[in-house]
Every structure is written in structure tokens, then in C-alpha cells.
Design an enzyme around this catalytic site. Structure first.
Site, short mmCIF file in Angstrom:
data_model
loop_
_atom_site.label_atom_id
_atom_site.label_comp_id
_atom_site.label_asym_id
_atom_site.label_seq_id
_atom_site.Cartn_x
_atom_site.Cartn_y
_atom_site.Cartn_z
N GLU A 197 2.06 0.04 12.49
CA GLU A 197 1.79 0.93 11.24
C GLU A 197 0.86 2.08 11.72
OE1 GLU A 197 2.36 -2.38 10.75
OE2 GLU A 197 4.14 -2.38 9.48
N HIS A 238 5.72 -8.97 -0.66
CA HIS A 238 6.70 -7.95 -0.77
C HIS A 238 6.57 -7.35 -2.44
CE1 HIS A 238 8.16 -10.15 2.70
NE2 HIS A 238 8.94 -9.18 2.95
#
Ligand SMILES: Cc1ncc(C[n+]2csc(CCOP(=O)(O)OP(=O)(O)O)c2C)c(N)n1
Ligand SMILES: [Mg+2]
Length: 738
Positions: free
Chosen positions: A468, A538
């Protein structure tokens, strides 16, 4: 010191024979190199004196690194190649053409400091005319920017018209210039090679065969930590030797001739377009890490004396004398000229005007494009277009996912500078499967980018490694060069490895360079819970962490039409934008809409009144909007309560006027949000309502938000944690009755 891939040695008998060159350097060039090395050292000495006199506030030196940094610059072209140096690169910057006076302006923090206008510490180089790109104090972040910059070179070669100016968006202001054989230089210390960003950069540079030169200036220490503690086995060259496509050099970086030879070969490898280069230069650090450090606390005299014997300044003096290039008198004359020049520069700089306090907010955002302006307030495409079958299909209600995909598609068609990358965003990296129609293609774990690679090609839409920091860091490098990355972070829950880039780089670049550089791009992030089974990793929100960062625009739409209009504004504007897409809303029935056409935009910072009312104001955004709306409608049905529901849509900037005029009318306010209650986004809104609208309030400001815990997997727990319709209903009822 070991020397690899290096043929020649220094002194030979016919030294003073005219025309003799040293790794291609003439005698005149060697004198010039010495002048620059000496200037660099003396400038450090002057700054150290000024710091002791409290005329400057920080000093960090390039001492001991002068030979390799000056030689590096001599092997490249300022204003043509691109440079991402670190703080020890005074020699590089001087040799590229920065003046001692410019550096001293940085040291005193003068208004005319070309690197930052007095905003950054000295030795944080940035010289627009030389293609020296602004740097921060973070060790390692610059390496990923350099990768993005080198990717831009590749992209502009494939898309030579992409750099053309266009009106109506950021391209009107974001200049592009490039040369097919330009190279990107990035430097770092030995300690910095321990950082993940270094390895992420090496991986992508090798894999993409980018024209980028890594120069590791290995002075054996990272502040007080010696290299064998930083680096397994004590030698970074050994660790990186398995990376494919690289040209490697390991050299004595205190010798400018050796350094020039190595850098020239490294540059040639990159200019040929066959891959990156890695130059590992052993240097010394004769002064402490900075003036805030005393190396005698951790380095004994014997070690420091060993280093001093390799000091590049005295070595170069001896070399010039031995080779008959300059005699002692000549050296003295040169040094006096440099010293006199520096004295005059110091005198001028100490009288230089300081920056004005009124300017502190200048260049947080683009001074050229205001994304809150009416220019971004456009209409939905006309009804007239409805006649054909195709447009009828287009006018059918679509999900937020559909409209984001359609918007990306139309923007890519319109603007060749847009590149899309992230984890799994491509249809299929192995293109031949698509060509042979063996597979349909993925296009994102939520399919938001489906079909884009097929329509626009693999150089414009591609998968990144699971890294990322590199997604955001590469986006910064691409954006600095004028491209428009629309990068994707797959889940907000996994944004954290990119935090350094998102906090200390992307939103800061324009401000810290005093407007010289900017990195406008869009970071799309799938966010949020209410997934029934999403659990801790999530379901996260956390938008306030980014609205807390000046320089970053943050958008959080609740429905398809807003997502389309705001995404287009995000892409066309000139600022970094974090575009938060709620996963639960991607395919919800709520908020579906027909595609509003290829020019539909909504200005940033403009809220929408979803439900008008006079009894109470509810301020919210994202997935809480449809939930709050249910509660509002229920209270209307049951009790005739008229509640005004405001969807902020844009979190930075946000629409204070709409909030304020509503609260002035209703005298009661709830701020509702999905993130955990404490320290959340709503805390700021609630504080401001309490602080500025106190006189208008008939009740305390109330917040409804998630419980201060993590989001659990079991749906019973999840619904107890996240704010539900019933929670909103009860809070509204209670406050209306207060
Ligand atoms: C990410 C990050 N962590 C820590 C620091 C504090 N810091 C500044 S310089 C430095 C040492 C860097 O060592 P090295 O990469 O070898 O460069 P050198 O200063 O020796 O040239 C540290 C730890 C920082 N600036 N950035
Ligand atoms: Mg070091």
C-alpha cells in the site's frame, strides 16, 4: 574499499600530460569538482557557525558525502533528468546548479528560500528549475516517489500527447515536460535501506525495468546505529544482488573519479532503457549525524580517525597535486575564492526578508482551481438524449458501483493522463488470456474497475503488488510529473502501510515546497461496515484521521449520483483527494440513479438536504444516511416530527453554511456517523455547533455513532456495535422531546 565493475585506478606517471582524462573527466572538470566539493564542506562549516550563533535553527551536513554526490550530478543533466535526493546531497544540488545563497536562504528560513519559503528545515532540497523534487524529513518515502517519476517517463514515451495542456481541469495548470531518455535519481542512507519502502521500490523498479538510479550513501551509521545492526550481514549490496534487471556498482564514494565512473555506467544503463541501477557508495561521516547529535558518545576516537584518513576533501587535494592538476597555490586561490563568495552570500542572506505570518495557509490547496466553485456545479445530461435504445439503457437506475465505473470510464476517455492501479484492479494481468477470450476479467474485488483495462490498455490500468505504501508513493511520483493517478486501496482496513505517504507526503507536497510542486491525484478507498460478517478487518471507518490532515480533500458519498458527480470533480481538480466508497452502498437499492452523463459534477464542500424539516437537524454522511432517513420518516409518520436530514457528502471541505442555517432554524442537532464515537468526525461538527451556535440551541448537541470497540464478525455483535435505525430513531425522539 571494494570496487566492482570498475576498471581504472587513479594516479599514473603521465599525470600532467595535457588531454589525459579520468573516467572521462578532464582536468578542468576535476578542478570544478573540487570547487564544488569544497564549497559544500565550507557551506556546512558556515552553517554550523551560524547555528552556534543562533542565527539559524537546524543544521545537518553533507560532510564526507561530497565526492559521490558531486560526481553523481556530473553524470546527469539538471532540468532534464529528475532528482529525489536526501539531506546529505548538498554536493549534488550545488553541482546541479543550486547556489550557496539559495541554500543559506533555506537555513535562515527566508521568504525567498526556493526550497520551501522558510517552511522546512535546511537541507530539504527542492529546486523546480533543476527537477530537484521537494523532499520531507521522512527517511525512505522519496524512493517510491522516484519510482512513480520513472514510471511517468515510461508513460509519456508511450503516450506523447498525454502531456498536452487542456482547459477546464488541472491540466490547464499542471505542466508536463519530459525526454525519452531521461533518468530518475534517488539517494538514501544505509540505515534507510532497512525500511519497507526501500524494498517495495526495488521490487517495482526491477520488475518494471524502470530508468531509475538508486544511490545508497553508506556512511556506516544511522545516527548511532552501525550498519551491521541495520543490515543483515552488514552489506546492502549483497542483499540486493538477486534483484533482476539491475546494473550494480559498489564503490569507494570518497573518490570522485571512481564515483563518476560508476555513476556514468549506472546512468548509461538507465538511459538505454534496459533497467534500473544500484550504486552502493561507501562514504564517511566526519561530523556527527546533525548538530543535535554528539557522535563521541558512541564512536571512539580511533574509529573517527580511521574515517578522517579517507576524508574526500583532503584526498581530492592530494590527488590534484599528485596529478599536477593544481599546485598548493592554485588550491589556496580556489579555496579563498570560495570562502569570499560564501562570506558575501552569508551577509546578504542574513538581511533577507522573512516570510509573512499571513501566508501560513498558502498552498495548502491549489491556488489555481477551487473545487468548491460553481464551475463544478453542472447539470445532469439533457433529456433530449433519451431517444435511442442505448440511452434508454443508460437512463435505467444504476448502482453506485455502476456509476463509479462509468465515471472512471468516461474520464479515462477524456483525459489520457489518468492511470488506474491498485490491488486486483486490472481485468487480467496476463493479457493473452483476455486477447484469446479465455477469461472475462476481474476488474477489482468489488468490480469497480471492470472493463477499464480491456478498453484502455494495460499501461493505463494495471495491478500493483500488495504494497500500500508503494501504491500511494508511486501515485505521488506520477502526480508530481503531471499524470493523474486514480489509485485504489482495496480496503480501508489495509490503508495503514500507506499512512506515512498519506500523512507526511501526498497532502504536504504543495505546502512544504511553497507551491513549487504538487501531487494532485485521487485515492479511492472501499470503506465501512454493515456487511454482516465483515468483522474487524473488513469493516473499518476512520475518515477523521484523514480529515485531520490539512491538504487532503476527503469525500464520502452516500448514493450513486453523488458518487458520480463528486468523483468527476475529484479527478478534474488540482488537489489530492481521498475518495471513500462505502462497500455496503456499492449495490444498495437506496440511491440508485441513471448515469448523469460525462460532464456531471458536484462541487466539493456542498451538502445535500435529503429531507427538509424544522424540528431537529441531523448531520450525517455515508451509510448512515439511508439509516437516518428511515428513522426520520418513521418519526414523521408516528409523531409528525419534521426532521431536517443533511448528507454532508464532502468531509473536507465541509458545508458549514448548510449546517449552521439548519441548526439556526431547528435549534436542535444530532451528528451521526458510523465510526467509533470518541474522537470521531462528528466530534468536530458537534464542537463547532456548540461553540458557534450556542445562542440558537434549545438542547445539547447529541452524537450517535459506533460503540468504542472493534467491529465483530457475529451479526448480533456487529449490530450492537454499529449505529442502527433504532439507535438513530431513539436519539432523534429524545432530542426532539428535550
Ligand atoms: C521514517 C523515519 N524514521 C526515523 C527518522 C529519524 N532519523 C533521521 S535520520 C535517521 C538516520 C538515517 O540514517 P541513514 O539512512 O544511514 O542516513 P545518514 O543520516 O547516515 O546519511 C533517523 C533514524 C526519520 N527521519 N524518518
Ligand atoms: Mg548512514
Amino acid at each position: 574499499m571494494p570496487t566492482r565493475n570498475h576498471g581504472k585506478s587513479g594516479a599514473v606517471a603521465e599525470a600532467n600530460k595535457a588531454g589525459k582524462t579520468y573516467e572521462g573527466l578532464s582536468r578542468q572538470q576535476l578542478i570544478e569538482i573540487y570547487r564544488l566539493m569544497y564549497t559544500s564542506r565550507r557551506l556546512d562549516d558556515r552553517e554550523i557557525m551560524l547555528k552556534r550563533q543562533q542565527k539559524i535553527f537546524f543544521q545537518i551536513s553533507g560532510a564526507g558525502h561530497e565526492a559521490v554526490t558531486v560526481a553523481a550530478a556530473a553524470a546527469m543533466k539538471p532540468g532534464y533528468d529528475w532528482f529525489f535526493p536526501y539531506y546529505r546531497d548538498r554536493g549534488l544540488c550545488l553541482a546541479l546548479g543550486a547556489t550557496p545563497e539559495e541554500m543559506l536562504l533555506g537555513a535562515v528560513g527566508a521568504a525567498e528560500d526556493p526550497s520551501s519559503g522558510g517552511r522546512q528545515m535546511p537541507s530539504h532540497w527542492g529546486y523546480k528549475r533543476l527537477n530537484v523534487v521537494t523532499q520531507s524529513s521522512c527517511t525512505g518515502t522519496q524512493i517510491l516517489h522516484a519510482v512513480g517519476c520513472a514510471e511517468a517517463t515510461r508513460y509519456f514515451m508511450l503516450h506523447p500527447n498525454a502531456g498536452e495542456r487542456a482547459t477546464g481541469d488541472y491540466r490547464d495548470f499542471k505542466d508536463v515536460h519530459f525526454h525519452g531518455d531521461e533518468v530518475t535519481y534517488v539517494s538514501l542512507g544505509d540505515g534507510t535501506t532497512s525500511e519497507g519502502e526501500f524494498w517495495e521500490a526495488m521490487n517495482s523498479a526491477a520488475n518494471l525495468r524502470l530508468p531509475i538510479i538508486f544511490l545508497v550513501e553508506d556512511n556506516g551509521y544511522a545516527i548511532s546505529v552501525p550498519v551491521e545492526v541495520q543490515t543483515a550481514g552488514g552489506n546492502i549490496s549483497r542483499l540486493v544482488s538477486g534483484f533482476p534487471n539491475f546494473h550494480f556498482e559498489e564503490i569507494d564514494g570518497t573518490d570522485p573519479v571512481v564515483s563518476y565512473g560508476a555513476m556514468s555506467r549506472a546512468v548509461a544503463h538507465c538511459r538505454a532503457g534496459v533497467g534500473p541501477s544500484f550504486v552502493h557508495a561507501h562514504v564517511i561521516r566526519p561530523y556527527s549525524h546533525s548538530l543535535s547529535d554528539d557522535e563521541k558518545l558512541y564512536r571512539p576516537d580511533v574509529e573517527r580517525q580511521r574515517d578522517a584518513a579517507r576524508d574526500p576533501i583532503s584526498r581530492m587535494q592530494l590527488f590534484l597535486i599528485r596529478e599536477g592538476i593544481l599546485d598548493e597555490k592554485g588550491i589556496n586561490r580556489l579555496e579563498k575564492e570560495v570562502d569570499d563568495g560564501l562570506q558575501a552570500a552569508v551577509d546578504r542572506v542574513l538581511a533577507a526578508p522573512l516570510p509573512q505570518p499571513e501566508t501560513i495557509k498558502q498552498f495548502l490547496y491549489s491556488p489555481d482551481i477551487d473545487p468548491t466553485s460553481p464551475a463544478f456545479d453542472t447539470q445532469i445530461a439533457g433529456e433530449g438524449a433519451r431517444a435511442t435504445q442505448d440511452s434508454e439503457k443508460k437512463s435505467a437506475p444504476k448502482t453506485m458501483a455502476d456509476l463509479i465505473n462509468a465515471t472512471l470510464h468516461d474520464e479515462m476517455k477524456r483525459d489520457e493522463r489518468i492511470v488506474i492501479f491498485g490491488e486486483d484492479v486490472a481485468d487480467c494481468s496476463r493479457e493473452e488470456y483476455l486477447r484469446q477470450k479465455m477469461v472475462k476479467g476481474k476488474g477489482g474485488v468489488f468490480k469497480l474497475t471492470a472493463g477499464l483495462q480491456c478498453d484502455f490498455g494495460s499501461d493505463r490500468v494495471f495491478n500493483s503488488p500488495i504494497a500500500e505504501a508503494s501504491i500511494v508513493g508511486r501515485a505521488v511520483g506520477l502526480a508530481v510529473r503531471g499524470l493523474k493517478p486514480v489509485a485504489e486501496i482495496q480496503f480501508f482496513d489495509y490503508i495503514w502501510p500507506a499512512m506515512m505517504q498519506l500523512r507526511n507526503e501526498l497532502p504536504v507536497i504543495r505546502w512544504r515546497s511553497n507551491g513549487a510542486f504538487s501531487a494532485p491525484c485521487v485515492i479511492r478507498v472501499a470503506i465501512g461496515g454493515y456487511l454482516t460478517g465483515g468483522a474487524i478487518y473488513h469493516s473499518q471507518c476512520g475518515e477523521s484521521i484523514f480529515t485531520h490532515t490539512p491538504g487532503m480533500r476527503v469525500i464520502f458519498p452516500s448514493n450513486a449520483l453523488d458518487a458520480a458527480g463528486l468523483l468527476r470533480t475529484a479527478i478534474r481538480c488540482d488537489d489530492p483527494v481521498m475518495f471513500l466508497e462505502h462497500k455496503r452502498l456499492y449495490r444498495e437499492t437506496y440511491g440508485r440513479a441513471a448515469y448523469p452523463g460525462p460532464d456531471y459534477m458536484i462541487p466539493l464542500g456542498k451538502a445535500k438536504v435529503v429531507h427538509p424539516g424544522t424540528d431537529l437537524t441531523v448531520v450525517t454522511y455515508g451509510a448512515v444516511v439511508p439509516r437516518a432517513l428511515q428513522a426520520v420518516q418513521k418519526l414523521d409518520r408516528e409523531q409528525g416530527l419534521k426532521i431536517e436530514l443533511i448528507d454532508l457528502r464532502s468531509l473536507n471541505p465541509y458545508d458549514w453554511e448548510t449546517i449552521a442555517s439548519s441548526v439556526q432554524k431547528t435549534s436542535r442537532a444530532i451528528v451521526a456517523y458510523e465510526d467509533t464515537l470518541s474522537w470521531g468526525y462528528g466530534a468536530e461538527i458537534a464542537a463547532r455547533i456548540a461553540g458557534e451556535l450556542f445562542e440558537h440551541l434549545d438542547a445539547p448537541v447529541k452524537r450517535v455513532a459506533a460503540k468504542d470497540t472493534f467491529i465483530a464478525y457475529q451479526p448480533v455483535l456487529e449490530s450492537a456495535i454499529l449505529p442502527q435505525v433504532q439507535d438513530l430513531y431513539l436519539a432523534m425522539k429524545e432530542l426532539a422531546e428535550y
